[in-house]
Design a protein around this motif. Sequence first.
Motif, PDB file in Angstrom:
ATOM      1  N   GLY A  26       0.764  -1.261  -0.048  1.00  0.00           N
ATOM      2  CA  GLY A  26      -0.072   0.047  -0.062  1.00  0.00           C
ATOM      3  C   GLY A  26       0.728   1.249  -0.002  1.00  0.00           C
ATOM      4  O   GLY A  26       0.427   2.291  -0.730  1.00  0.00           O
ATOM      5  N   ALA A  27       1.940   1.155   0.760  1.00  0.00           N
ATOM      6  CA  ALA A  27       2.860   2.371   0.658  1.00  0.00           C
ATOM      7  C   ALA A  27       3.319   2.520  -0.525  1.00  0.00           C
ATOM      8  O   ALA A  27       3.713   3.591  -0.920  1.00  0.00           O
ATOM      9  CB  ALA A  27       3.776   2.186   1.868  1.00  0.00           C
ATOM     10  N   MET A  29       2.278   1.761  -3.503  1.00  0.00           N
ATOM     11  CA  MET A  29       1.271   2.243  -4.457  1.00  0.00           C
ATOM     12  C   MET A  29       0.985   3.634  -4.160  1.00  0.00           C
ATOM     13  O   MET A  29       0.569   4.255  -5.233  1.00  0.00           O
ATOM     14  CB  MET A  29       0.083   1.061  -4.408  1.00  0.00           C
ATOM     15  N   MET A  30       0.853   4.255  -3.172  1.00  0.00           N
ATOM     16  CA  MET A  30       0.291   5.464  -2.593  1.00  0.00           C
ATOM     17  C   MET A  30       1.651   6.597  -2.750  1.00  0.00           C
ATOM     18  O   MET A  30       1.538   7.487  -2.503  1.00  0.00           O
ATOM     19  CB  MET A  30      -0.200   5.451  -1.352  1.00  0.00           C
ATOM     20  N   ASP A  32       3.181   7.562  -4.861  1.00  0.00           N
ATOM     21  CA  ASP A  32       2.942   8.703  -5.984  1.00  0.00           C
ATOM     22  C   ASP A  32       2.459  10.049  -5.386  1.00  0.00           C
ATOM     23  O   ASP A  32       2.874  10.959  -6.175  1.00  0.00           O
ATOM     24  CB  ASP A  32       1.930   8.185  -7.122  1.00  0.00           C
ATOM     25  N   ARG A  33       1.865   9.891  -4.433  1.00  0.00           N
ATOM     26  CA  ARG A  33       1.047  11.286  -4.040  1.00  0.00           C
ATOM     27  C   ARG A  33       2.037  11.777  -2.791  1.00  0.00           C
ATOM     28  O   ARG A  33       1.609  13.000  -2.528  1.00  0.00           O
ATOM     29  CB  ARG A  33      -0.152  10.808  -3.268  1.00  0.00           C
ATOM     30  N   SER A 109      -5.927  -0.641   3.192  1.00  0.00           N
ATOM     31  CA  SER A 109      -5.094  -0.445   2.008  1.00  0.00           C
ATOM     32  C   SER A 109      -5.732  -1.531   1.087  1.00  0.00           C
ATOM     33  O   SER A 109      -5.571  -1.340   0.049  1.00  0.00           O
ATOM     34  CB  SER A 109      -3.895  -1.570   2.574  1.00  0.00           C
ATOM     35  N   MET A 112      -7.933   0.685  -0.798  1.00  0.00           N
ATOM     36  CA  MET A 112      -7.283   1.787  -1.592  1.00  0.00           C
ATOM     37  C   MET A 112      -6.641   1.174  -2.781  1.00  0.00           C
ATOM     38  O   MET A 112      -6.702   1.791  -3.984  1.00  0.00           O
ATOM     39  CB  MET A 112      -6.715   2.485  -0.727  1.00  0.00           C
ATOM     40  N   LEU A 113      -6.054  -0.031  -2.608  1.00  0.00           N
ATOM     41  CA  LEU A 113      -5.114  -0.527  -3.872  1.00  0.00           C
ATOM     42  C   LEU A 113      -5.938  -0.705  -5.109  1.00  0.00           C
ATOM     43  O   LEU A 113      -5.312  -0.251  -6.003  1.00  0.00           O
ATOM     44  CB  LEU A 113      -4.567  -1.718  -3.538  1.00  0.00           C
ATOM     45  N   GLU A 116      -6.615   2.770  -6.521  1.00  0.00           N
ATOM     46  CA  GLU A 116      -5.471   3.661  -7.019  1.00  0.00           C
ATOM     47  C   GLU A 116      -5.169   2.962  -8.346  1.00  0.00           C
ATOM     48  O   GLU A 116      -4.306   3.623  -9.477  1.00  0.00           O
ATOM     49  CB  GLU A 116      -4.398   3.471  -5.979  1.00  0.00           C
ATOM     50  N   GLN A 119      -7.284   3.901 -11.202  1.00  0.00           N
ATOM     51  CA  GLN A 119      -7.032   5.614 -11.571  1.00  0.00           C
ATOM     52  C   GLN A 119      -5.678   5.634 -12.395  1.00  0.00           C
ATOM     53  O   GLN A 119      -5.557   6.259 -13.254  1.00  0.00           O
ATOM     54  CB  GLN A 119      -7.167   6.161 -10.172  1.00  0.00           C
ATOM     55  N   GLN A 120      -4.588   4.866 -11.963  1.00  0.00           N
ATOM     56  CA  GLN A 120      -3.515   5.112 -12.749  1.00  0.00           C
ATOM     57  C   GLN A 120      -3.517   4.275 -13.939  1.00  0.00           C
ATOM     58  O   GLN A 120      -2.769   5.080 -15.027  1.00  0.00           O
ATOM     59  CB  GLN A 120      -2.263   4.253 -11.844  1.00  0.00           C
TER      60      GLN A 120
END
Length: 123
Positions: A26-27, A29-30, A32-33, A109, A112-113, A116, A119-120
Amino acid sequence: MTGGDLFSQVKGSLMVMIWVFVGIEGAAMMGDRAKRKSDAGKASILGLIALLVIYILLSLLPFGFMSQQELANTGQPGLVHILNAMVGGWGGSLMAIGLVISLLGAWLSWTMLPVEATQQLSE
């Protein structure tokens, strides 16, 4: 006490590894933000190292404290009972609180995965 056949032991180990490393996934993948990409990389590496140290300690320490028979007869969740025996009631309570936090983090996580990733892909 039986460990089961080789396939069930490997399957159980892989399920634990998926559970343990879902936060790192999760970290990553996220990441990018993040305002600075280097911060996300450092946080992932430090989190992985901290996770491995805690996981190894919590996996090995009970074997120095309890016999194999005592460990086999502990209830679920095992670490709550083991820490109750090792350090008293506060250890079991701390582990139970950590388990709840871990479950909530894994749920977040896993929620959200997929979002995300979708969205990508759309970007």
